[in-house]
Design a protein around this motif. Structure first.
Motif, short mmCIF file in Angstrom:
data_model
loop_
_atom_site.label_atom_id
_atom_site.label_comp_id
_atom_site.label_asym_id
_atom_site.label_seq_id
_atom_site.Cartn_x
_atom_site.Cartn_y
_atom_site.Cartn_z
N ARG A 1 2.24 7.66 5.14
CA ARG A 1 0.96 7.02 4.84
C ARG A 1 0.09 6.94 6.09
O ARG A 1 -1.11 7.24 6.07
CB ARG A 1 1.23 5.63 4.26
CG ARG A 1 -0.01 4.93 3.75
CD ARG A 1 0.34 3.72 2.91
NE ARG A 1 0.99 2.67 3.68
CZ ARG A 1 2.27 2.35 3.56
NH1 ARG A 1 3.05 3.02 2.72
NH2 ARG A 1 2.80 1.38 4.28
N SER B 1 2.75 8.53 -7.30
CA SER B 1 3.51 9.01 -6.14
C SER B 1 3.56 7.93 -5.06
O SER B 1 2.63 7.14 -4.91
CB SER B 1 2.85 10.28 -5.58
OG SER B 1 2.81 11.29 -6.56
N ARG B 2 4.67 7.93 -4.33
CA ARG B 2 4.84 6.94 -3.26
C ARG B 2 5.06 7.67 -1.94
O ARG B 2 5.68 8.73 -1.89
CB ARG B 2 6.04 6.03 -3.55
CG ARG B 2 5.88 5.21 -4.82
CD ARG B 2 7.07 4.28 -5.02
NE ARG B 2 7.12 3.22 -4.03
CZ ARG B 2 6.48 2.06 -4.15
NH1 ARG B 2 5.73 1.82 -5.22
NH2 ARG B 2 6.58 1.13 -3.23
N THR C 1 6.17 7.15 2.31
CA THR C 1 6.78 6.26 3.30
C THR C 1 5.68 5.73 4.23
O THR C 1 4.55 6.25 4.25
CB THR C 1 7.84 7.01 4.12
OG1 THR C 1 7.19 8.04 4.88
CG2 THR C 1 8.88 7.65 3.21
N ASN D 1 0.81 -1.22 0.00
CA ASN D 1 0.00 0.00 0.00
C ASN D 1 0.85 1.27 0.00
O ASN D 1 0.38 2.34 0.40
CB ASN D 1 -0.93 0.00 1.22
CG ASN D 1 -1.88 -1.17 1.21
OD1 ASN D 1 -2.44 -1.50 0.17
ND2 ASN D 1 -2.05 -1.82 2.36
N ASP D 2 2.13 1.17 -0.44
CA ASP D 2 3.02 2.33 -0.41
C ASP D 2 2.61 3.42 -1.39
O ASP D 2 2.92 4.59 -1.19
CB ASP D 2 4.47 1.90 -0.72
CG ASP D 2 5.12 1.22 0.48
OD1 ASP D 2 4.53 1.26 1.57
OD2 ASP D 2 6.22 0.65 0.31
N GLN D 3 1.94 3.06 -2.47
CA GLN D 3 1.55 4.07 -3.45
C GLN D 3 0.43 4.95 -2.90
O GLN D 3 -0.50 4.47 -2.24
CB GLN D 3 1.12 3.42 -4.76
CG GLN D 3 2.30 2.88 -5.58
CD GLN D 3 1.89 2.50 -6.98
OE1 GLN D 3 0.75 2.12 -7.20
NE2 GLN D 3 2.82 2.60 -7.91
#
Length: 579
Positions: free
Chosen positions: A490, A483-484, A486, A447-449
């Motif tokens: 998040r 985009s990502r 951390t 789920n980093d994105q």
């Protein structure tokens, strides 16, 4: 050896005969004497040097030196270039080949600074001419080939001269087949060149030079009929333009051929034609003619005449190759060798420096690759740990909380008296389950994105606002998909959003909520706005989850703001930087 390269590149002005155009010389000399000191005066002096070079070379040398000195004073590179070129033409005519070489070496750094094909051609050609005149044919060839490369690459109209100029060098090296090849190539290019079809001086000069070199090449191969044919064709052209040097070479060539075939009277006649030329013109050619006459008279047992011309040949040779000139030549070569050695040392040092830079760059690249590899390996290990934690939380603690919830429901049915306590346990368990679900979702690296976070936020807001019949308008930029975030970003973004939506459902009495999320440069902007009853933001510092949202914003190193008015709704803004 003629100054072929010097004249090959020049768009020559007419070399007027002193007897034919005295008024022109008088007017130009008057202009040189009265002109103010500027580049125009330099050009006038250069024209005088050029015009006198092959008739009165000592006078030409005088004007050339004046032009060069003035060019130095004015820092005028074009003047330096053409004054040296014409000085060298005069020095060649006088037979001072050592000084010619000294001046030629000045052209090499000048051409490098000027950085154009003609300056490069002039400089290499001038050095090649000087070495060839001194009999250093192998060295001359190196510079001549550079000129030929330029002519071929740039398709210069004077290319025929650049081929012809190599013929006498090959003759000097006794490579007669090559000499004839290049002489013929030059002749063929001259005959087919569209630039040399008129009777102007430049065309006639090319014709004179091409015929003379063809004669020399055929003579070197022992093909005397063809050699005599081209010598005879060159002589009237050389006389027409006043090119005495080419005429002397043709006379000497014919005299040598007649000497070889034992036609001594003809040989003597042409050799004497050389010696009757007045002035200090082409002493090397005159020395060759005197030596030839001495040889012929010796064969004819005419001792007096043989001795006479032998003495003359020795005098001319001494004037060309006396001790002082040879020492000067050695000094010039020594200085040039020192320069070349310095260049080699500098080049070697530069190469060693580049090698060092290459090694250092290689080490830096290797270190960077290793660091990236280690970082990726550690990230993979951390992801594995996060996956393990997420699974453990979901499987173990999640199942335990579910069991507590089920057992509290069973206890309610069996113990009505404990209903309030059991309701409290059930509610607490539900809250813990929800929070645990959020933590498990946050820890999961899949789920980093940012897109996944936005989808979960949209789902959460829809579910909780639907219960209160509050309309949701949720928008986000398409650019956010890649985009990502951390794990920390998040978690804090989602919990900030969750707290804000919970406040809307609990306190706002709103009918509509607008959520917009966008990206600007490297920042995420989020705005949550409702049309509820609002509150006095100046009098409310804490409470309503403000401390929680402020804490989340601080952990994001972001900007957080709440604006609200009574009966005008509330707006919550968050802005933070992402990498």
């Amino acid at each position: 050896m003629k100054t072929v390269i010097i004249l090959s590149f020049l768009c020559c002005t007419m070399l007027f005969s002193l007897t034919s155009y005295p008024q022109w010389f008088d007017s130009v000399k008057h202009a040189a004497a009265t002109q103010k000191i500027d580049t125009n005066k330099v050009q006038t002096l250069i024209h005088l040097c050029e015009a006198y070079a092959f008739s009165y070379p000592d006078t030409a040398f005088f004007y050339g030196q004046q032009a060069y000195a003035l060019s130095e004073k004015l820092d005028y590179d074009n003047g330096r270039l053409f004054s040296i070129i014409n000085i060298n033409a005069a020095l060649y005519a006088m037979g001072n080949y050592t000084l010619e070489l000294d001046y030629a070496f000045k052209l090499l750094p000048l051409a490098k600074r000027m950085n154009n094909i003609y300056a490069t051609g002039f400089s290499n050609g001038a050095v090649g001419d000087s070495y060839a005149n001194l009999g250093e044919y192998s060295t001359a060839m190196k510079y001549y080939r550079e000129v030929l490369k330029i002519g071929i690459r740039e398709k210069l109209p004077e290319l025929h001269r650049m081929y012809s100029m190599l013929a006498p060098v090959f003759i000097g090296m006794q490579q007669y087949d090559s000499a004839l090849f290049y002489a013929k190539k030059g002749y063929a290019l001259f005959k087919t060149s569209p630039c040399f079809t008129s009777n102007d001086w430049d065309t006639k000069w090319s014709e004179s030079a091409v015929y003379t070199e063809l004669g020399n090449a055929f003579a070197g191969k022992g093909i005397y009929d063809s050699a005599l044919f081209y010598y005879r064709r060159s002589i009237p052209v050389s006389e027409y333009i006043g090119m005495t040097i080419n005429k002397i070479d043709a006379f000497n060539g014919m005299a040598s051929i007649f000497r070889q075939v034992h036609k001594f009277d003809s040989a003597k006649w042409y050799a004497q034609k050389v010696l009757i030329e007045k002035g200090p013109i082409h002493p090397a050619g005159k020395q060759k003619a005197a030596s030839l006459l001495a040889d012929i008279y010796e064969l004819q047992h005419n001792a007096d005449s043989a001795l006479k011309y032998l003495h003359l040949a020795i005098q001319l040779k001494d004037s060309l190759y006396n001790h002082e000139k040879m020492m000067a030549f050695q000094n010039v070569l020594l200085k040039q060798n020192e320069k070349e050695h310095a260049v080699e040392v500098a080049t070697s040092a530069l190469q060693n420096r580049y090698r060092l830079y290459f090694v250092i760059s290689g080490l830096i690249i290797a270190f960077t690759i290793t660091a990236i590899f280690i970082r990726n390996k550690r990230q993979k290990q951390l992801q594995n740990i996060r996956n393990s934690i997420a699974h453990d939380l979901h499987d173990d603690i999640g199942s335990t909380l579910s069991s507590i919830s089920i057992m509290s429901e069973l206890a309610k049915a069996k113990s009505p008296d404990a209903l309030p306590l059991l309701n409290s346990i059930g509610e607490s368990t539900a809250v813990i389950q929800e929070n645990m679900s959020d933590i498990v979702w946050t820890v999961n690296p899949q789920n980093d994105q940012l897109e996944n976070v936005i989808n979960r936020m949209n789902l959460f807001a829809s579910e909780i606002l639907d219960v209160k019949n509050i309309e949701l308008q949720f928008t986000s930029d398409e650019t956010l998909a890649a985009s990502r975030l951390t794990m920390k970003q998040r978690k804090n973004l989602y919990l900030f959003f969750k707290e804000a939506i919970n406040n809307v459902t609990k306190y706002s009495e709103a009918s509509k909520v607008i959520v917009s999320i966008s990206r600007q440069d490297h920042h995420i902007n989020m705005c949550i706005k409702d049309d509820g009853k609002g509150f006095d933001a100046l009098n409310v510092v804490n409470g309503n989850g403000m401390n929680t949202m402020r804490k989340r914003a601080e952990e994001l190193n972001g900007y957080f703001n709440i604006s609200s008015e009574i009966n005008a709704g509330t707006s919550v803004q968050l802005k933070f930087k992402i990498t």
